[in-house]
Structures are given as structure tokens and as C-alpha cells.
Design a protein around this motif. Structure first.
Motif, PDB file in Angstrom:
ATOM      1  N   TYR A  29     -13.386  30.209 -30.965  1.00 38.54           N
ATOM      2  CA  TYR A  29     -12.482  30.665 -31.884  1.00 38.54           C
ATOM      3  C   TYR A  29     -13.160  31.751 -32.939  1.00 38.54           C
ATOM      4  O   TYR A  29     -13.484  31.428 -33.787  1.00 38.54           O
ATOM      5  CB  TYR A  29     -11.924  29.554 -32.592  1.00 38.54           C
ATOM      6  CG  TYR A  29     -10.651  29.093 -31.748  1.00 38.54           C
ATOM      7  CD1 TYR A  29      -9.510  28.801 -32.258  1.00 38.54           C
ATOM      8  CD2 TYR A  29     -10.893  28.196 -30.617  1.00 38.54           C
ATOM      9  CE1 TYR A  29      -8.277  28.452 -31.446  1.00 38.54           C
ATOM     10  CE2 TYR A  29     -10.093  27.736 -29.984  1.00 38.54           C
ATOM     11  CZ  TYR A  29      -8.535  27.539 -30.219  1.00 38.54           C
ATOM     12  OH  TYR A  29      -7.577  27.237 -29.609  1.00 38.54           O
ATOM     13  N   SER A  30     -12.549  32.943 -32.381  1.00 35.64           N
ATOM     14  CA  SER A  30     -13.176  34.196 -33.279  1.00 35.64           C
ATOM     15  C   SER A  30     -12.547  34.038 -34.805  1.00 35.64           C
ATOM     16  O   SER A  30     -13.297  34.500 -35.807  1.00 35.64           O
ATOM     17  CB  SER A  30     -12.820  35.420 -32.506  1.00 35.64           C
ATOM     18  OG  SER A  30     -11.443  35.659 -32.357  1.00 35.64           O
ATOM     19  N   GLY A  31     -11.426  33.629 -34.938  1.00 42.93           N
ATOM     20  CA  GLY A  31     -10.837  33.489 -36.423  1.00 42.93           C
ATOM     21  C   GLY A  31     -11.765  32.792 -37.185  1.00 42.93           C
ATOM     22  O   GLY A  31     -11.970  32.934 -37.979  1.00 42.93           O
ATOM     23  N   LEU A  32     -12.327  31.457 -36.507  1.00 44.10           N
ATOM     24  CA  LEU A  32     -13.062  30.517 -37.257  1.00 44.10           C
ATOM     25  C   LEU A  32     -14.425  31.234 -37.494  1.00 44.10           C
ATOM     26  O   LEU A  32     -14.864  31.074 -38.748  1.00 44.10           O
ATOM     27  CB  LEU A  32     -13.121  29.452 -36.262  1.00 44.10           C
ATOM     28  CG  LEU A  32     -13.758  27.978 -36.990  1.00 44.10           C
ATOM     29  CD1 LEU A  32     -12.689  27.673 -38.285  1.00 44.10           C
ATOM     30  CD2 LEU A  32     -13.897  26.767 -36.081  1.00 44.10           C
ATOM     31  N   HIS A  33     -14.790  31.951 -36.606  1.00 52.40           N
ATOM     32  CA  HIS A  33     -16.292  32.449 -36.902  1.00 52.40           C
ATOM     33  C   HIS A  33     -15.948  33.468 -37.815  1.00 52.40           C
ATOM     34  O   HIS A  33     -17.068  33.704 -38.926  1.00 52.40           O
ATOM     35  CB  HIS A  33     -16.877  33.339 -35.570  1.00 52.40           C
ATOM     36  CG  HIS A  33     -16.845  32.245 -34.178  1.00 52.40           C
ATOM     37  ND1 HIS A  33     -16.729  32.770 -32.964  1.00 52.40           N
ATOM     38  CD2 HIS A  33     -17.043  30.955 -34.447  1.00 52.40           C
ATOM     39  CE1 HIS A  33     -16.890  31.630 -32.258  1.00 52.40           C
ATOM     40  NE2 HIS A  33     -17.194  30.402 -33.114  1.00 52.40           N
ATOM     41  N   ALA A  34     -15.040  34.239 -37.998  1.00 52.23           N
ATOM     42  CA  ALA A  34     -14.648  35.336 -39.001  1.00 52.23           C
ATOM     43  C   ALA A  34     -14.644  34.420 -40.472  1.00 52.23           C
ATOM     44  O   ALA A  34     -15.374  35.198 -41.178  1.00 52.23           O
ATOM     45  CB  ALA A  34     -13.638  36.343 -38.788  1.00 52.23           C
ATOM     46  N   ILE A  35     -13.942  33.749 -40.454  1.00 54.17           N
ATOM     47  CA  ILE A  35     -13.908  33.138 -41.713  1.00 54.17           C
ATOM     48  C   ILE A  35     -15.064  32.369 -42.442  1.00 54.17           C
ATOM     49  O   ILE A  35     -15.434  32.549 -43.615  1.00 54.17           O
ATOM     50  CB  ILE A  35     -12.715  31.751 -41.750  1.00 54.17           C
ATOM     51  CG1 ILE A  35     -11.481  32.612 -41.422  1.00 54.17           C
ATOM     52  CG2 ILE A  35     -12.738  30.986 -42.828  1.00 54.17           C
ATOM     53  CD1 ILE A  35     -10.305  31.385 -41.032  1.00 54.17           C
ATOM     54  N   TRP A  36     -15.907  31.869 -41.341  1.00 55.44           N
ATOM     55  CA  TRP A  36     -17.394  31.218 -41.778  1.00 55.44           C
ATOM     56  C   TRP A  36     -18.313  32.527 -42.223  1.00 55.44           C
ATOM     57  O   TRP A  36     -18.973  32.402 -43.062  1.00 55.44           O
ATOM     58  CB  TRP A  36     -17.923  30.559 -40.582  1.00 55.44           C
ATOM     59  CG  TRP A  36     -17.240  29.273 -40.463  1.00 55.44           C
ATOM     60  CD1 TRP A  36     -16.492  28.667 -41.151  1.00 55.44           C
ATOM     61  CD2 TRP A  36     -17.369  28.522 -39.241  1.00 55.44           C
ATOM     62  NE1 TRP A  36     -16.044  27.281 -40.867  1.00 55.44           N
ATOM     63  CE2 TRP A  36     -16.574  26.957 -39.321  1.00 55.44           C
ATOM     64  CE3 TRP A  36     -17.963  28.256 -37.971  1.00 55.44           C
ATOM     65  CZ2 TRP A  36     -16.433  26.125 -38.386  1.00 55.44           C
ATOM     66  CZ3 TRP A  36     -17.916  27.601 -37.126  1.00 55.44           C
ATOM     67  CH2 TRP A  36     -17.005  26.313 -37.456  1.00 55.44           C
ATOM     68  N   GLY A  37     -18.223  33.804 -41.277  1.00 51.95           N
ATOM     69  CA  GLY A  37     -18.872  34.774 -41.614  1.00 51.95           C
ATOM     70  C   GLY A  37     -18.685  35.354 -43.084  1.00 51.95           C
ATOM     71  O   GLY A  37     -19.550  35.672 -43.991  1.00 51.95           O
ATOM     72  N   TYR A  38     -17.271  35.140 -43.382  1.00 52.87           N
ATOM     73  CA  TYR A  38     -16.824  35.714 -44.764  1.00 52.87           C
ATOM     74  C   TYR A  38     -17.503  34.919 -45.881  1.00 52.87           C
ATOM     75  O   TYR A  38     -17.742  35.544 -46.789  1.00 52.87           O
ATOM     76  CB  TYR A  38     -15.363  35.825 -44.664  1.00 52.87           C
ATOM     77  CG  TYR A  38     -14.894  35.501 -46.153  1.00 52.87           C
ATOM     78  CD1 TYR A  38     -14.770  36.508 -47.047  1.00 52.87           C
ATOM     79  CD2 TYR A  38     -14.203  34.370 -46.498  1.00 52.87           C
ATOM     80  CE1 TYR A  38     -14.266  36.446 -48.433  1.00 52.87           C
ATOM     81  CE2 TYR A  38     -13.975  34.214 -47.930  1.00 52.87           C
ATOM     82  CZ  TYR A  38     -13.866  35.094 -48.794  1.00 52.87           C
ATOM     83  OH  TYR A  38     -13.442  34.922 -49.970  1.00 52.87           O
ATOM     84  N   ARG A  39     -17.350  33.664 -45.413  1.00 52.19           N
ATOM     85  CA  ARG A  39     -17.852  32.663 -46.653  1.00 52.19           C
ATOM     86  C   ARG A  39     -19.173  32.534 -46.883  1.00 52.19           C
ATOM     87  O   ARG A  39     -19.611  32.759 -48.171  1.00 52.19           O
ATOM     88  CB  ARG A  39     -17.426  31.203 -46.265  1.00 52.19           C
ATOM     89  CG  ARG A  39     -15.905  30.754 -46.361  1.00 52.19           C
ATOM     90  CD  ARG A  39     -15.528  29.110 -46.089  1.00 52.19           C
ATOM     91  NE  ARG A  39     -14.330  29.423 -46.432  1.00 52.19           N
ATOM     92  CZ  ARG A  39     -13.556  28.169 -45.765  1.00 52.19           C
ATOM     93  NH1 ARG A  39     -14.104  27.520 -44.738  1.00 52.19           N
ATOM     94  NH2 ARG A  39     -11.992  28.298 -45.851  1.00 52.19           N
ATOM     95  N   ILE A  40     -20.074  33.061 -45.913  1.00 46.53           N
ATOM     96  CA  ILE A  40     -21.497  33.318 -46.252  1.00 46.53           C
ATOM     97  C   ILE A  40     -21.563  34.740 -46.937  1.00 46.53           C
ATOM     98  O   ILE A  40     -22.422  34.809 -47.954  1.00 46.53           O
ATOM     99  CB  ILE A  40     -22.394  33.487 -45.170  1.00 46.53           C
ATOM    100  CG1 ILE A  40     -22.255  32.068 -44.345  1.00 46.53           C
ATOM    101  CG2 ILE A  40     -23.619  33.750 -44.960  1.00 46.53           C
ATOM    102  CD1 ILE A  40     -22.593  32.072 -42.593  1.00 46.53           C
ATOM    103  N   ALA A  41     -20.815  35.788 -46.402  1.00 47.45           N
ATOM    104  CA  ALA A  41     -20.734  37.019 -47.109  1.00 47.45           C
ATOM    105  C   ALA A  41     -20.459  36.924 -48.776  1.00 47.45           C
ATOM    106  O   ALA A  41     -21.090  37.511 -49.418  1.00 47.45           O
ATOM    107  CB  ALA A  41     -20.217  37.991 -46.526  1.00 47.45           C
ATOM    108  N   HIS A  42     -19.706  36.165 -49.037  1.00 47.15           N
ATOM    109  CA  HIS A  42     -18.781  36.067 -50.128  1.00 47.15           C
ATOM    110  C   HIS A  42     -19.793  35.369 -51.318  1.00 47.15           C
ATOM    111  O   HIS A  42     -19.914  35.736 -52.356  1.00 47.15           O
ATOM    112  CB  HIS A  42     -17.377  35.039 -50.101  1.00 47.15           C
ATOM    113  CG  HIS A  42     -16.921  34.874 -51.380  1.00 47.15           C
ATOM    114  ND1 HIS A  42     -16.081  36.145 -52.003  1.00 47.15           N
ATOM    115  CD2 HIS A  42     -16.470  34.021 -52.129  1.00 47.15           C
ATOM    116  CE1 HIS A  42     -15.687  35.810 -53.015  1.00 47.15           C
ATOM    117  NE2 HIS A  42     -15.694  34.620 -53.200  1.00 47.15           N
TER     118      HIS A  42
END
Length: 221
Positions: A29-42
């Protein structure tokens, strides 16, 4: 951290009937990967490590096709369905239980400084291809229809469709006859009909003027 990860996975199961197993959701699920990536970046962005934050967000964008600025503020149980082409700007604020579909843009309208991206309150749904632009607020429990372009605030408990977006349902009461696609607002066709009406009026006036001139000529002879 693990509690939040589990909550994200549970959100996918709640929102997507195609999800079959946790391992499938985690790996595909790419949407899930994007959210996790965002949280790390944030996390890095909040610590003013801006370069690292942007690098992480761009890596996530490369692998998922979803661009989320690390400065955006996103609440819990955020769900991106399919996700390709989703763009979430720097000053976006997204509440809890929000869902967006592929091709959605939460963007700005120019080079203005400060708050220039939308705020999505709790329980908002943004459908496929919709564009929500500027420092506007989409009220809680509201929905934006597929392909709509929203440029103004949307009150809570509303449904918006069209270009530009117009409220068609508010607090369960329809503001238009129905929500069929053929009845969505079409400002271009409305303008064409208006021009046709004006043209018909001008032609009618010219015809009357010619008839009047012809009568005057015969009277003179």
C-alpha cells in the motif's frame, strides 16, 4: 510508535475492502508508505533539519508517487487510497479520519507567504482528481466530489462538486435537484447559453431595424 503503526494498518482495513492481510497492506500500500515516510520526515523538520526532511520526502515521493511536504500537519487515521499523483503542500493542516484519493492536490494559488494551503477538518473526504487550492477550510464531515476545484471555504457537513466547486448538499439537505454527474455545475456551458441568448436578442433587434428601414424607404418613395 508501534501503536501508531497498528492504527494506520487498521485504518486501511476500515477504509479499503480490498485489503486482505496485514502483510499485504504493509508491503503493497503506497499510501501507507507515503504516510510513514512523511512522519519520519516531519520529525526531522520539527527539529529544523530541513535538508534531511526534504530528502526523505523526495525519496518517499519517488517510490510512491505521493508528495507530502514534511512541514504539513496531519492528524491520525489519515488514509490515502491508491494515491498516485497526490500532492500535499507545506502549510496544509489535516485533521483526524481524513481520506483522499488519487490525483488530489492540496495546493496554493501563488507565491504568497504564510498560510497558503488548505485546512481539512476531521472526517473530510476528497475524491479522485479534486483540487483544493489556497488558504481555505474544508469543514468537518464534508466531501469534495471527483474532479472538483475548490477555491473557497466549505461549511461543515457539506458536499461540493464542480468547477469551481459549489455546495450541493448541506446538513443533509440538497441545494440542487440531485447529484447526478450530468447535473454538476458547468460554468462553460452556462456561459455559452448566456451568449446564445444575447446573440438571439441582437439578431432579433437587427431584424426589426431592417424591417423598420424598409418601411421608411417605401414611405419615402
Amino acid at each position: 510508535m508501534f501503536k501508531r503503526i497498528k492504527e494506520d494498518i487498521d485504518t486501511v482495513f476500515d477504509q479499503d475492502p480490498a485489503a486482505r492481510s496485514a502483510i499485504e497492506v504493509i508491503l503493497t500500500y503506497s499510501g501507507l508508505h507515503a504516510i510513514w515516510g512523511y512522519r519520519i520526515a516531519h520529525v526531522f523538520y520539527r527539529r529544523k533539519m530541513y535538508f534531511i526532511a526534504r530528502v526523505i520526502s523526495q525519496i518517499a515521493r519517488f517510490f510512491t508517487g505521493i508528495e507530502i511536504h514534511p512541514a504539513a500537519r496531519i492528524g491520525r487515521r489519515f488514509f490515502i487510497d491508491h494515491g498516485m499523483g497526490v500532492v500535499i503542500g507545506e502549510t496544509c493542516e489535516i485533521g483526524n479520519n481524513v481520506t483522499v484519493f488519487q490525483g488530489v492536490t492540496l495546493g496554493g494559488t501563488g507565491k504568497e507567504k504564510g498560510k497558503r494551503h488548505p485546512t481539512l477538518e476531521d472526517n473530510v473526504l476528497i475524491a479522485t482528481g479534486a483540487k483544493v487550492l489556497g488558504s481555505i477550510v474544508i469543514g468537518e464531515n464534508s466531501k469534495v466530489g471527483a474532479g472538483s476545484v475548490v477555491l473557497h471555504n466549505v461549511p461543515a457537513n457539506s458536499t461540493v462538486v464542480g468547477i469551481p466547486g459549489k455546495v450541493v448538499v448541506r446538513n443533509g439537505v440538497r441545494c440542487r435537484r440531485d447529484l447526478d454527474h450530468q447535473d454538476m455545475p458547468d460554468p462553460i456551458m452556462d456561459r455559452i447559453r448566456h451568449l446564445e441568448t444575447e446573440l438571439a436578442f441582437v439578431q432579433d433587434q437587427l431584424k426589426k431595424e431592417r424591417e423598420r428601414s424598409s418601411v421608411n424607404e417605401h414611405s419615402t418613395l
